[in-house]
Design a protein around this motif. Sequence first.
Motif, mmCIF file in Angstrom:
data_model
loop_
_atom_site.group_PDB
_atom_site.id
_atom_site.type_symbol
_atom_site.label_atom_id
_atom_site.label_comp_id
_atom_site.label_asym_id
_atom_site.label_seq_id
_atom_site.Cartn_x
_atom_site.Cartn_y
_atom_site.Cartn_z
ATOM 1 N N GLY A 289 0.816 -1.196 0.000
ATOM 2 C CA GLY A 289 0.000 0.000 0.000
ATOM 3 C C GLY A 289 0.854 1.253 0.000
ATOM 4 O O GLY A 289 0.550 2.234 -0.672
ATOM 5 N N TRP A 290 1.970 1.205 0.730
ATOM 6 C CA TRP A 290 2.864 2.366 0.788
ATOM 7 C C TRP A 290 3.456 2.673 -0.586
ATOM 8 O O TRP A 290 3.473 3.815 -1.019
ATOM 9 N N HIS A 291 3.919 1.650 -1.294
ATOM 10 C CA HIS A 291 4.480 1.860 -2.632
ATOM 11 C C HIS A 291 3.415 2.397 -3.596
ATOM 12 O O HIS A 291 3.683 3.274 -4.407
ATOM 13 N N PHE A 292 2.208 1.857 -3.502
ATOM 14 C CA PHE A 292 1.123 2.327 -4.370
ATOM 15 C C PHE A 292 0.778 3.777 -4.052
ATOM 16 O O PHE A 292 0.566 4.581 -4.956
ATOM 17 N N LEU A 293 0.781 4.133 -2.788
ATOM 18 C CA LEU A 293 0.485 5.496 -2.373
ATOM 19 C C LEU A 293 1.540 6.469 -2.904
ATOM 20 O O LEU A 293 1.205 7.538 -3.419
ATOM 21 N N VAL A 294 2.791 6.089 -2.817
ATOM 22 C CA VAL A 294 3.863 6.932 -3.368
ATOM 23 C C VAL A 294 3.674 7.084 -4.875
ATOM 24 O O VAL A 294 3.810 8.188 -5.421
ATOM 25 N N PHE A 295 3.344 5.993 -5.558
ATOM 26 C CA PHE A 295 3.094 6.059 -7.000
ATOM 27 C C PHE A 295 1.963 7.038 -7.315
ATOM 28 O O PHE A 295 2.074 7.855 -8.233
ATOM 29 N N LEU A 296 0.864 6.969 -6.551
ATOM 30 C CA LEU A 296 -0.257 7.882 -6.783
ATOM 31 C C LEU A 296 0.159 9.332 -6.584
ATOM 32 O O LEU A 296 -0.225 10.209 -7.372
ATOM 33 N N MET A 297 0.940 9.592 -5.555
ATOM 34 C CA MET A 297 1.397 10.955 -5.290
ATOM 35 C C MET A 297 2.263 11.486 -6.425
ATOM 36 O O MET A 297 2.102 12.628 -6.861
ATOM 37 N N VAL A 298 3.168 10.647 -6.912
ATOM 38 C CA VAL A 298 4.028 11.045 -8.041
ATOM 39 C C VAL A 298 3.185 11.286 -9.286
ATOM 40 O O VAL A 298 3.383 12.265 -10.013
ATOM 41 N N LEU A 299 2.225 10.424 -9.534
ATOM 42 C CA LEU A 299 1.358 10.533 -10.700
ATOM 43 C C LEU A 299 0.543 11.826 -10.681
ATOM 44 O O LEU A 299 0.502 12.569 -11.668
ATOM 45 N N VAL A 300 -0.083 12.124 -9.547
ATOM 46 C CA VAL A 300 -0.905 13.333 -9.428
ATOM 47 C C VAL A 300 -0.040 14.586 -9.550
ATOM 48 O O VAL A 300 -0.429 15.565 -10.187
ATOM 49 N N LYS A 301 1.149 14.548 -8.969
ATOM 50 C CA LYS A 301 2.051 15.704 -9.072
ATOM 51 C C LYS A 301 2.504 15.912 -10.517
ATOM 52 O O LYS A 301 2.579 17.046 -11.001
ATOM 53 N N ALA A 302 2.792 14.815 -11.219
ATOM 54 C CA ALA A 302 3.261 14.912 -12.608
ATOM 55 C C ALA A 302 2.188 15.491 -13.528
ATOM 56 O O ALA A 302 2.496 16.141 -14.514
ATOM 57 N N TYR A 303 0.928 15.247 -13.209
ATOM 58 C CA TYR A 303 -0.173 15.734 -14.037
ATOM 59 C C TYR A 303 -0.962 16.819 -13.309
ATOM 60 O O TYR A 303 -2.179 16.906 -13.441
#
Length: 83
Positions: A15-29
């Motif tokens: 869950g932690w890795h997925f959460l970091v991925f979501l944060m990076v994704l939202v920031k990138a877009y």
Amino acid sequence: MKPDLGETIADTKSGWHFLVFLMVLVKAYAGGKVRLVCDKGRFHHTHAVRQWLEAHAGQLTIYWLPPYCPSPGAPGSSACGAI
């Protein structure tokens, strides 16, 4: 032009890795709305992930796949026909 998301692939799934991925994704877009298709992996549904998704619902929409999808046309596969 696609933003550089950097290294977003983890050696393990959590869950932690997925959460970091979501944060990076939202920031990138930033400024746009992200649409993401996910399976029903347990790490996609941790308490922290659910809270974060609720707090960022305006920035991200997740479309959840059915938990199991047999071959198209197989008996009982009507749930997969909508995909």
